[in-house]
Design an enzyme around this catalytic site. Structure first.
Site, PDB file in Angstrom:
ATOM      1  N   CYS A  48       0.821  -1.201   0.000  1.00  0.00           N
ATOM      2  CA  CYS A  48       0.000   0.000   0.000  1.00  0.00           C
ATOM      3  C   CYS A  48       0.868   1.270   0.000  1.00  0.00           C
ATOM      4  O   CYS A  48       2.011   1.243   0.407  1.00  0.00           O
ATOM      5  CB  CYS A  48      -0.857   0.031   1.261  1.00  0.00           C
ATOM      6  SG  CYS A  48      -1.719  -1.501   1.541  1.00  0.00           S
ATOM      7  N   ARG A  90       3.167   1.727  -6.988  1.00  0.00           N
ATOM      8  CA  ARG A  90       3.257   0.605  -6.049  1.00  0.00           C
ATOM      9  C   ARG A  90       2.163  -0.424  -6.291  1.00  0.00           C
ATOM     10  O   ARG A  90       2.218  -1.522  -5.738  1.00  0.00           O
ATOM     11  CB  ARG A  90       3.150   1.120  -4.600  1.00  0.00           C
ATOM     12  CG  ARG A  90       4.293   2.020  -4.213  1.00  0.00           C
ATOM     13  CD  ARG A  90       4.017   2.742  -2.910  1.00  0.00           C
ATOM     14  NE  ARG A  90       4.085   1.877  -1.756  1.00  0.00           N
ATOM     15  CZ  ARG A  90       5.169   1.714  -1.000  1.00  0.00           C
ATOM     16  NH1 ARG A  90       6.269   2.361  -1.275  1.00  0.00           N
ATOM     17  NH2 ARG A  90       5.145   0.922   0.047  1.00  0.00           N
ATOM     18  N   TRP A 132      -3.630  -2.147  -1.354  1.00  0.00           N
ATOM     19  CA  TRP A 132      -3.463  -3.402  -2.069  1.00  0.00           C
ATOM     20  C   TRP A 132      -4.102  -4.451  -1.162  1.00  0.00           C
ATOM     21  O   TRP A 132      -3.602  -4.735  -0.083  1.00  0.00           O
ATOM     22  CB  TRP A 132      -1.972  -3.680  -2.301  1.00  0.00           C
ATOM     23  CG  TRP A 132      -1.639  -5.048  -2.746  1.00  0.00           C
ATOM     24  CD1 TRP A 132      -1.179  -6.083  -1.980  1.00  0.00           C
ATOM     25  CD2 TRP A 132      -1.701  -5.563  -4.080  1.00  0.00           C
ATOM     26  NE1 TRP A 132      -0.966  -7.192  -2.750  1.00  0.00           N
ATOM     27  CE2 TRP A 132      -1.278  -6.898  -4.037  1.00  0.00           C
ATOM     28  CE3 TRP A 132      -2.091  -5.002  -5.305  1.00  0.00           C
ATOM     29  CZ2 TRP A 132      -1.224  -7.695  -5.176  1.00  0.00           C
ATOM     30  CZ3 TRP A 132      -2.031  -5.802  -6.434  1.00  0.00           C
ATOM     31  CH2 TRP A 132      -1.603  -7.133  -6.358  1.00  0.00           C
ATOM     32  N   ASN A 159      -0.454   0.054   6.374  1.00  0.00           N
ATOM     33  CA  ASN A 159       0.203  -0.853   5.428  1.00  0.00           C
ATOM     34  C   ASN A 159       0.727  -2.018   6.252  1.00  0.00           C
ATOM     35  O   ASN A 159       1.286  -1.802   7.316  1.00  0.00           O
ATOM     36  CB  ASN A 159       1.359  -0.096   4.748  1.00  0.00           C
ATOM     37  CG  ASN A 159       2.174  -0.980   3.839  1.00  0.00           C
ATOM     38  OD1 ASN A 159       1.764  -2.074   3.486  1.00  0.00           O
ATOM     39  ND2 ASN A 159       3.343  -0.499   3.448  1.00  0.00           N
ATOM     40  N   GLY A 160       0.523  -3.256   5.779  1.00  0.00           N
ATOM     41  CA  GLY A 160       1.044  -4.416   6.507  1.00  0.00           C
ATOM     42  C   GLY A 160      -0.068  -5.352   6.926  1.00  0.00           C
ATOM     43  O   GLY A 160      -1.197  -5.258   6.431  1.00  0.00           O
ATOM     44  N   GLU A 187      13.614 -22.839 -12.892  1.00  0.00           N
ATOM     45  CA  GLU A 187      13.323 -21.430 -12.644  1.00  0.00           C
ATOM     46  C   GLU A 187      14.524 -20.551 -13.026  1.00  0.00           C
ATOM     47  O   GLU A 187      14.361 -19.485 -13.642  1.00  0.00           O
ATOM     48  CB  GLU A 187      12.947 -21.231 -11.167  1.00  0.00           C
ATOM     49  CG  GLU A 187      12.728 -19.810 -10.710  1.00  0.00           C
ATOM     50  CD  GLU A 187      11.587 -19.078 -11.433  1.00  0.00           C
ATOM     51  OE1 GLU A 187      10.819 -19.718 -12.162  1.00  0.00           O
ATOM     52  OE2 GLU A 187      11.499 -17.846 -11.282  1.00  0.00           O
ATOM     53  N   LYS A 189      14.255 -17.594 -15.850  1.00  0.00           N
ATOM     54  CA  LYS A 189      14.592 -16.189 -15.577  1.00  0.00           C
ATOM     55  C   LYS A 189      15.637 -15.688 -16.572  1.00  0.00           C
ATOM     56  O   LYS A 189      15.574 -14.563 -17.059  1.00  0.00           O
ATOM     57  CB  LYS A 189      15.144 -16.023 -14.149  1.00  0.00           C
ATOM     58  CG  LYS A 189      14.108 -15.914 -13.081  1.00  0.00           C
ATOM     59  CD  LYS A 189      13.411 -14.580 -13.095  1.00  0.00           C
ATOM     60  CE  LYS A 189      11.976 -14.634 -12.664  1.00  0.00           C
ATOM     61  NZ  LYS A 189      11.083 -15.663 -13.039  1.00  0.00           N
ATOM     62  N   GLU A 228      13.997 -15.172 -19.998  1.00  0.00           N
ATOM     63  CA  GLU A 228      13.090 -14.016 -19.995  1.00  0.00           C
ATOM     64  C   GLU A 228      13.839 -12.699 -19.965  1.00  0.00           C
ATOM     65  O   GLU A 228      13.495 -11.763 -20.671  1.00  0.00           O
ATOM     66  CB  GLU A 228      12.245 -14.026 -18.709  1.00  0.00           C
ATOM     67  CG  GLU A 228      11.148 -15.010 -18.662  1.00  0.00           C
ATOM     68  CD  GLU A 228      10.415 -14.878 -17.329  1.00  0.00           C
ATOM     69  OE1 GLU A 228       9.214 -14.607 -17.367  1.00  0.00           O
ATOM     70  OE2 GLU A 228      11.036 -15.036 -16.254  1.00  0.00           O
ATOM     71  N   HIS A 271      21.840 -38.443 -20.202  1.00  0.00           N
ATOM     72  CA  HIS A 271      20.887 -39.081 -21.123  1.00  0.00           C
ATOM     73  C   HIS A 271      20.622 -38.191 -22.332  1.00  0.00           C
ATOM     74  O   HIS A 271      19.618 -38.367 -23.014  1.00  0.00           O
ATOM     75  CB  HIS A 271      19.595 -39.414 -20.384  1.00  0.00           C
ATOM     76  CG  HIS A 271      19.820 -40.360 -19.247  1.00  0.00           C
ATOM     77  ND1 HIS A 271      20.139 -41.684 -19.427  1.00  0.00           N
ATOM     78  CD2 HIS A 271      19.831 -40.154 -17.908  1.00  0.00           C
ATOM     79  CE1 HIS A 271      20.314 -42.265 -18.248  1.00  0.00           C
ATOM     80  NE2 HIS A 271      20.134 -41.351 -17.310  1.00  0.00           N
ATOM     81  N   LYS A 295       2.609  -9.129 -18.051  1.00  0.00           N
ATOM     82  CA  LYS A 295       2.555  -9.472 -16.619  1.00  0.00           C
ATOM     83  C   LYS A 295       1.405 -10.427 -16.325  1.00  0.00           C
ATOM     84  O   LYS A 295       1.513 -11.301 -15.486  1.00  0.00           O
ATOM     85  CB  LYS A 295       2.396  -8.177 -15.813  1.00  0.00           C
ATOM     86  CG  LYS A 295       2.459  -8.350 -14.323  1.00  0.00           C
ATOM     87  CD  LYS A 295       3.880  -8.508 -13.848  1.00  0.00           C
ATOM     88  CE  LYS A 295       3.984  -8.950 -12.411  1.00  0.00           C
ATOM     89  NZ  LYS A 295       5.184  -9.743 -12.158  1.00  0.00           N
TER      90      LYS A 295
HETATM   91  C1  F6R Z   1       8.038 -15.705 -14.961  1.00  0.00           C
HETATM   92  C2  F6R Z   1       6.664 -15.277 -14.993  1.00  0.00           C
HETATM   93  C3  F6R Z   1       5.679 -16.137 -15.670  1.00  0.00           C
HETATM   94  C4  F6R Z   1       4.464 -16.365 -14.750  1.00  0.00           C
HETATM   95  C5  F6R Z   1       3.362 -17.116 -15.509  1.00  0.00           C
HETATM   96  C6  F6R Z   1       2.181 -17.405 -14.621  1.00  0.00           C
HETATM   97  O1  F6R Z   1       8.873 -14.732 -14.429  1.00  0.00           O
HETATM   98  O2  F6R Z   1       6.331 -14.239 -14.464  1.00  0.00           O
HETATM   99  O3  F6R Z   1       6.222 -17.343 -16.076  1.00  0.00           O
HETATM  100  O4  F6R Z   1       4.894 -17.099 -13.647  1.00  0.00           O
HETATM  101  O5  F6R Z   1       2.936 -16.337 -16.595  1.00  0.00           O
HETATM  102  O6  F6R Z   1       1.616 -16.226 -14.150  1.00  0.00           O
HETATM  103  P1  F6R Z   1       0.653 -16.237 -12.900  1.00  0.00           P
HETATM  104  O7  F6R Z   1       1.445 -16.681 -11.733  1.00  0.00           O
HETATM  105  O8  F6R Z   1       0.167 -14.824 -12.788  1.00  0.00           O
HETATM  106  O9  F6R Z   1      -0.456 -17.196 -13.217  1.00  0.00           O
END
Ligand code: F6R
Length: 609
Positions: free
Chosen positions: A2, A27, A74, A100-101, A482, A486, A489, A505, A604
């Site tokens: 928040c 934010r 939030w 906030n919190g 992961e 990263k 991406e 393999h 996102k």
């Molecule tokens: C990786 C990333 C994506 C999300 C995926 C699922 O950094 O952000 O791979 O993890 O698109 O998104 P959510 O978790 O919003 O369903």
């Protein structure tokens, strides 16, 4: 999380506060509100949705007064509605509170307040503070706030005004940041300096468990006993853009730094006082239903899928239940075998991912139970599920996920322990002991984050790498996936993650002299096997980058670079091993001149299948 602004001075507070809230919009939030104290007493306006909604309501109204507080919320406790938006007021309408919190013991406090006749008007934890001020106020607001802070558990920034002390704002903090803005004949408080940067660049940080009295003429800071604490102010020379990012170059840098707090927030308040029992946020399943579960199926996409894979190891270990983890995009097209005795766990930080949503709808159509693990209160995934566990990581601005993923990992351990507790596969003492181990992790992440400069240096040395491989065993395997995701991406480097045992393999054919291979090798029962794998790739010329545990010398002879992490129980290691891989990818992207926050082609929230 928040955004908070507080103002006392000569200007009309409403405009100053709204301007501060506009600057804090980055934010992320889902409702907003303001209160102004003036000749007409306390006036409050709150609205769900964007600030524009609030401004629309305010456009026809006059809220005169030179003291005001404002908030962008939030949602964590209760959906983003007008009633849950801050400021919250007491029964007399004299006290206004923004927060906030998370107040972890709020349920206990609510029960007491209701018994004593207070009327609860929101789902929030925040509202309790307004009623507590009403009850305890005896003409001295700072003393009242100090006494309340002693009874609160969890994390908070509180900003409070009282109509009987019209020139005073009182603020307090624990575990979350609060900054004072020192002006000329006017003073401010804010979640960060962006809240007041348009008015003053002189700031002072508020330390843990301090209470701030903000008046037009000056600011006094005390500890919880009321002793005055002197402090230094500093000059802010950031521009507004840098201020939004807390001085970091990218939001992702800031979000990586916020991970200890994200994990703390996810774990906070899960154990009911006294009984020591874990609980989820919203649950429409009975204990009997949970006991009848015969299998668990986890559905998710991308990084959330990797959190699900870690969840599988935890749930199988603690609950002895079979767990499958499935990419949500594949799930419903293969006619999965799920039914009334299946618990489907849908993991989605946004709570709006189309593939995950469709998969959960399919699961429900087969009468399976669905538990959502999401960062977004009121999201479609949370609304359409039978139970919800919110990760409470706060909004994430960078497109690629960091703090939301680490919070999902923490949440998956909580789910594993919750199932173990209800199904009786682990006794209460063991559940509590595992929770204690988890609760120690945020401090370890904090420490780990202080050691990242060599990782950044290493990343810069990889600037021309064309391919990087990631290897791990057990819970290190999902983290290898992961780490590779990263890197793809953020740095657009071709990267793949494998279980270390699989390498011979096939994937070992990819290794050429100099190929960087990241091996996730914290202390673990399988470590001797991992050391063999390190030797195998090194013998083919790989440049080995080994993530190992502090004090573990066994990997050093085979590692070109060692990244040490603090010692932690091996099942919980992903909460630490993930951090250097995030830093490595972000730094490599920076070194390649890329936009760390907005990688090409990515969104996102992926709301199309
Ligand atoms: C990786 C990333 C994506 C999300 C995926 C699922 O950094 O952000 O791979 O993890 O698109 O998104 P959510 O978790 O919003 O369903």
């Amino acid at each position: 999380m928040c955004g908070i602004v507080g103002y006392v001075g000569d200007q009309q507070a409403l405009e100053v506060v709204l301007d501060g809230l506009r600057r804090l919009e980055y934010r992320g939030y889902d409702s907003a509100g303001v209160s102004v104290l003036g000749a007409d007493g306390l006036q409050v306006e709150r609205k769900a949705g964007k600030l524009a909604n609030l401004e629309k309501v305010l456009s026809g109204r006059d809220l005169p007064g030179t003291l005001g507080i404002g908030h962008t919320r939030w949602a964590t406790h209760g959906p983003p509605t007008d009633a849950n938006a801050h400021p919250h007021v007491d029964c007399t309408g004299k006290v206004a509170v923004v927060h906030n919190g998370t107040i972890e013991n709020f349920e206990l406090l609510v029960a007491g307040l209701q018994d004593r006749g207070h009327e609860r008007r929101s789902d929030t934890d925040t509202e309790v503070v307004a009623h507590l001020v009403e009850e305890r106020y005896d003409g001295d607001l700072p003393a009242t706030v100090r006494s309340i802070c002693k009874d609160l558990e969890g994390s908070f920034v509180l900003v409070i005004s009282h109509a009987d002390e019209p020139g005073l704002i009182v603020a307090a903090r624990r575990n979350l940041p609060l900054v004072i803005g020192l002006g000329d004949g006017e003073n401010f408080v804010g979640s960060d300096v962006t809240a007041f940067i348009a008015h003053t660049r002189e700031a002072r940080a508020v330390e843990q468990d301090q209470v701030v009295e903000v008046r037009r003429e000056g600011v006094t800071v005390t500890d919880l006993e009321g002793a005055v604490v002197e402090g230094e102010s500093y000059h802010v020379d950031w521009d507004t853009d840098a201020a939004e990012k807390g001085g970091y170059e990218f939001f992702m840098d800031k979000e990586i730094a916020e991970q200890p707090e994200a994990v703390r927030a996810t774990l906070g308040g899960r154990l009911t006082e006294g009984e020591g029992l874990l609980h989820l946020d919203e649950l429409s399943m009975s204990v009997e239903d949970v006991r009848d579960i015969e299998q668990v199926v986890i559905i998710a996409c991308g990084s959330s899928y990797h959190s699900g894979l870690v969840g599988k190891y935890a749930i199988e270990r603690w609950c002895r239940l079979p767990v499958q983890v499935e990419m949500a995009s594949e799930f419903r097209y293969r006619d999965p075998v799920v039914g009334r005795r299946t618990l489907v766990i849908a993991i989605s930080q946004s709570g709006e991912t189309a593939d995950t949503l469709e998969a959960l709808r399919h699961a429900r159509s087969q009468r399976a139970w669905v538990l959502a693990v999401t960062n977004t209160v009121g999201s479609t995934v949370s609304r359409e599920s039978d139970a919800v566990l919110y990760t409470r990581a706060g909004p994430e601005v960078a497109v690629a996920s960091t703090k939301a993923v680490i919070a999902q990992l923490a949440a998956m351990y909580v789910v594993g322990l919750y199932l173990a507790q209800v199904r009786g596969t682990r006794d209460a003492d063991e559940v509590r002991a595992h929770m204690q181990d988890l609760q120690e992790v945020p401090a370890l992440i904090e420490e780990l984050l202080t050691r990242m400069e060599p990782v950044r240096e290493l990343a810069r040395s990889l600037v021309d790498a064309e391919r990087v491989l990631f290897l791990g065993r057990h819970v290190g395997f999902p983290m290898a996936l992961e780490g590779a995701l990263k890197l793809k991406e953020l740095a657009y480097v071709s990267a793949e993650g494998f279980p270390a045992g699989e390498i011979k393999h096939g994937p070992i054919a990819l290794i050429e002299p100099g190929t960087p291979v990241v091996i996730i090798a914290p202390r673990h029962a399988l470590q001797a096997k991992l050391i063999n794998n390190i030797q195998e790739v090194r013998a083919r010329g790989a440049r080995t980058i080994v993530i190992a545990t502090d004090g573990d010398e066994s990997v050093t002879p085979y590692a070109d670079h060692v990244i040490l992490i603090p010692d932690v129980k091996s099942l919980l290691a992903p909460l630490l091993t993930i951090v250097p891989m995030q830093v490595l990818s972000a730094e490599l992207a920076r070194a390649r001149g890329l936009d760390v926050d907005q990688p090409r082609n990515l969104a996102k929230s992926v709301t199309v299948e």
